[in-house]
Design an enzyme around this catalytic site. Structure first.
Site, PDB file in Angstrom:
ATOM      1  N   GLU A  60     -52.053  29.577 -27.925  1.00  0.00           N
ATOM      2  CA  GLU A  60     -52.434  28.317 -27.275  1.00  0.00           C
ATOM      3  C   GLU A  60     -52.656  27.185 -28.267  1.00  0.00           C
ATOM      4  O   GLU A  60     -52.217  26.056 -28.043  1.00  0.00           O
ATOM      5  CB  GLU A  60     -53.690  28.497 -26.421  1.00  0.00           C
ATOM      6  CG  GLU A  60     -53.442  29.091 -25.051  1.00  0.00           C
ATOM      7  CD  GLU A  60     -53.257  30.597 -25.078  1.00  0.00           C
ATOM      8  OE1 GLU A  60     -53.545  31.209 -26.121  1.00  0.00           O
ATOM      9  OE2 GLU A  60     -52.831  31.171 -24.057  1.00  0.00           O
ATOM     10  N   HIS A 129     -62.076  34.784 -16.584  1.00  0.00           N
ATOM     11  CA  HIS A 129     -60.947  34.196 -15.855  1.00  0.00           C
ATOM     12  C   HIS A 129     -61.394  33.399 -14.634  1.00  0.00           C
ATOM     13  O   HIS A 129     -60.634  33.240 -13.695  1.00  0.00           O
ATOM     14  CB  HIS A 129     -59.962  35.284 -15.413  1.00  0.00           C
ATOM     15  CG  HIS A 129     -58.978  35.677 -16.471  1.00  0.00           C
ATOM     16  ND1 HIS A 129     -59.339  36.354 -17.595  1.00  0.00           N
ATOM     17  CD2 HIS A 129     -57.645  35.468 -16.583  1.00  0.00           C
ATOM     18  CE1 HIS A 129     -58.274  36.562 -18.352  1.00  0.00           C
ATOM     19  NE2 HIS A 129     -57.226  36.024 -17.756  1.00  0.00           N
TER      20      HIS A 129
END
Lengths: 326, 342
Positions: A60, A129
């Site tokens: 990322e 998450h």
């Protein structure tokens, strides 16, 4: 008008903008061959090829930085975070590079980049998450932060975000992808920084964005049966914030409930409540109330997760509190 | 071997080019000596990291570039900026925090930017700019522009994740970026042996099947040749290279760090100064009969005149106007934010 999903509305926006401008490209994990982890980029690799739809390694920080660098020299990257939960790894590039480049270069380097992907909790995905991080990004000058609640807004706002010359953080609601709404066939955009009244009313103003708009609308529907008329306003863009319609609504209803999926502490709602107090203090008949996610990491157990999330019932209760009904 | 991909390059340079390299190193040295002086007079604030002793790397590397090529730097960026063509007066004005500075006084020592000269910035998070350089190389390939990007960073930066992520992508996607490690042995006050599991930084390139080279960073010609080869590889084959230039900084990490102290001895610094890239290169040119002491003094005097003029320019430049505070946060005005008109 065709009824399409939030997901397909986003895909249309990506396709149309990539057709319009050859400098627009999409980069991220699984955006190409896999067709997108959430299928937002379905069909784009086939249409635009590997040059413009780029599968990345799981990195990322690296590919967010590639986006920033490419934007410095004229490209218009769309960087997909598979989920915003992974964006923490890219925070240095987004905050230290993208957000500050124009300023610390004395106005020389614009960063016309969109970072987009799903945010918020879904169904029992647990602590790592299930996060709503828009408050983190909205804190930073130099970033724009968008969180659409409907397919219409999603398409129009994404097109505006791609055409914008500043870095735009674009939160898609993870559980909104399958939701349907009317989307015109032709070209349209929704400007950044313009709020929208999702339901008109006179008794209480409910401010909500992204997935929380549907929660607020459900609560408003239930309250309507009791004769209480709620006005639901969606800022749509959290930065720049369209303050005036929010304040005007509260000046009309004299009461305000803010619904936020994220944590209460230092959340966006704190800023919104400040704006309301600053500009509409004399009009308030009750303190501004907030309905937020519980101040805990998201639990896995279904019942606990449910308790941690804002619900229509909690919004109904908050509305009654500001009306001094209960 | 990845190294075999590097192309040969003729080593014979025209006399004026050889002399120019000396002139440029002298300019860098005199400029930074004056920075130290201005810092102690509190004309320059913030952090100020000098590259005195490392001039051969920036001068040698950047001398291989075309005007349309790009460079990225760390926070030790003054000499690099000037070598890329940035006006020394505007660099000094930036250090002084003046409106005429390269970044209009918003960046300071660590954030020199000059779009017109392909100076894509000094960046102040260790290694944080390595993905940016990779992104510019990505854009060069995307747009099929035969340009090259040089990305300078210190040896400490090779231990961060962004270095690994970037080199992996650059090799995977064949991007025209030259990653230049200015290995001055110390990441702030931590010697490389205490921070890095591998001493030979260039060896890391094998993890990416990337071309690499270790070069004497105190030898301007050696640097120039190595970067020239890497630049050719980038331009002709769109392939990245990792270059480790072994050098030494004669000053502390920043102006707040003494020349020697807890982490290195005075003897070590003095020993390294014997390899001073300017002294050494002058001696080589003199031995080759290309310049004499008088010629050196003339170059030095010219460098000092440029630096004098730069300080003069900075001193007489205005501070940014109050309105600049909210300028250039966003590219379009909203709320209290405005846009400068560059």
């Amino acid at each position: 008008m065709p009824l399409i999903t939030y997901r397909d509305a986003l895909t249309q926006a990506l396709r149309e903008e990539m057709q319009r401008d050859p400098n627009v490209f999409l980069m991220g994990e699984e955006v190409g061959v896999y067709q997108g982890a959430y299928k937002v980029s379905r069909g784009l690799l086939q249409e635009f090829g590997e040059r413009r739809v780029i599968d990345t390694p799981i990195t990322e920080e690296g590919f967010a930085g590639v986006g920033v660098g490419s934007a410095m020299v004229g490209l218009r990257p769309i960087i997909e975070m598979m989920t915003w939960n992974f964006s923490m790894l890219a925070m240095d590039q987004i905050i230290n590079s993208a957000a500050k480049m124009l300023y610390m270069s004395g106005g020389q380097f614009k960063i016309p980049m969109v970072v987009r992907g799903p945010g918020g909790a879904a169904h029992q995905l647990a602590a790592q998450h299930s996060q709503s991080l828009e408050g983190w990004f909205a804190h930073v000058p130099g970033l724009k932060v968008v969180a659409p609640s409907t397919p219409y807004d999603a398409k129009g706002l994404l097109k505006s975000a791609i055409r914008d010359d500043d870095p735009v953080i674009f939160f898609e609601g993870e559980t909104l992808y399958g939701s349907k709404g009317e989307v015109p066939e032709g070209e349209y955009t929704v400007p950044l920084g313009v709020a929208d009244v999702k339901r008109a009313g006179t008794d209480v103003t409910i401010i909500a964005w992204s997935k929380m708009v549907s929660i607020a609308l459900k609560a408003a529907e239930a309250l309507a049966a009791e004769g209480i008329a709620c006005e639901v306003i969606d800022p749509r863009t959290l930065r720049p914030l369209d303050e005036e319609p929010l304040v005007a609504s509260v000046q009309k209803t004299n009461r305000c409930v803010i619904v936020e999926e994220g944590w209460e502490y230092s959340g966006i709602g704190a800023q919104l409540a400040y704006v309301i107090h600053r500009d509409a203090f004399g009009d308030l008949d009750a303190p501004v109330t907030r309905v937020t996610g519980a101040d805990v990491p998201m639990p896995y157990a279904k019942n606990l997760e449910h308790m941690a999330m804002p619900s229509p019932a909690r919004v109904v209760q908050a509305v009654k509190e500001v009306l001094y009904i209960e | 071997m990845a190294n075999e991909r590097l192309m040969e390059r003729p080593a014979t340079l025209a006399k004026d080019v050889q002399i120019d390299l000396l002139a440029k190193m002298l300019l860098g040295r005199r400029f930074e000596e004056r920075c130290a002086e201005m810092y102690s007079l509190q004309k320059i604030g913030g952090f100020c990291h000098l590259a005195i002793g490392q001039e051969a790397v920036s001068v040698g590397a950047i001398s291989t570039l075309q005007p349309e090529d790009y460079i990225f730097c760390s926070y030790r960026d003054h000499v690099h900026a000037i070598m890329k063509g940035c006006d020394p007066g505007r660099v000094m004005a930036e250090l002084f925090g003046r409106d005429t500075g390269l970044s209009r006084g918003k960046g300071g020592s660590m954030h020199l930017f000059d779009a017109g000269h392909g100076m894509l910035g000094g960046h102040a998070i260790v290694g944080g700019h390595i993905p940016l350089a990779t992104g510019v190389a990505f854009a060069m390939k995307y747009q099929a522009r035969p340009q090259v990007v040089l990305c300078f960073f210190g040896e400490a930066a090779v231990n961060i994740g962004a270095f690994h992520e970037s080199l992996n992508m650059a090799a995977l996607w064949k991007l025209p970026c030259v990653y230049i490690v200015e290995n001055n042995r110390y990441g702030m006050g931590t010697a490389i042996e205490r921070a890095s599991a591998i001493y030979d930084v260039a060896q890391r390139a094998c993890a990416y099947d990337m071309a690499s080279e270790t070069v004497d960073g105190m030898d301007v010609l050696a640097v120039r040749e190595a970067i020239g080869r890497a630049g050719d590889l980038a331009r002709r084959e769109s392939m990245p290279t990792l270059i480790e230039a072994r050098c030494y900084r004669f000053m502390g990490h920043s102006m707040s760090d003494p020349v020697h102290g807890h982490y290195r001895t005075k003897e070590e610094v003095e020993e390294q100064k014997l390899k001073d890239p300017i002294k050494r290169y002058f001696e080589k040119l003199a031995a080759d009969g290309l310049i004499d002491r008088q010629g050196f003094e003339q170059l030095d005097a010219a460098a000092r005149r440029i630096v004098d003029a730069a300080v003069e320019f900075a001193e007489h430049s205005p501070e940014p106007p109050a309105g600049a505070l909210y300028e250039d946060v966003y590219s379009q005005p909203y709320g209290s934010y405005t846009r400068s008109h560059q």
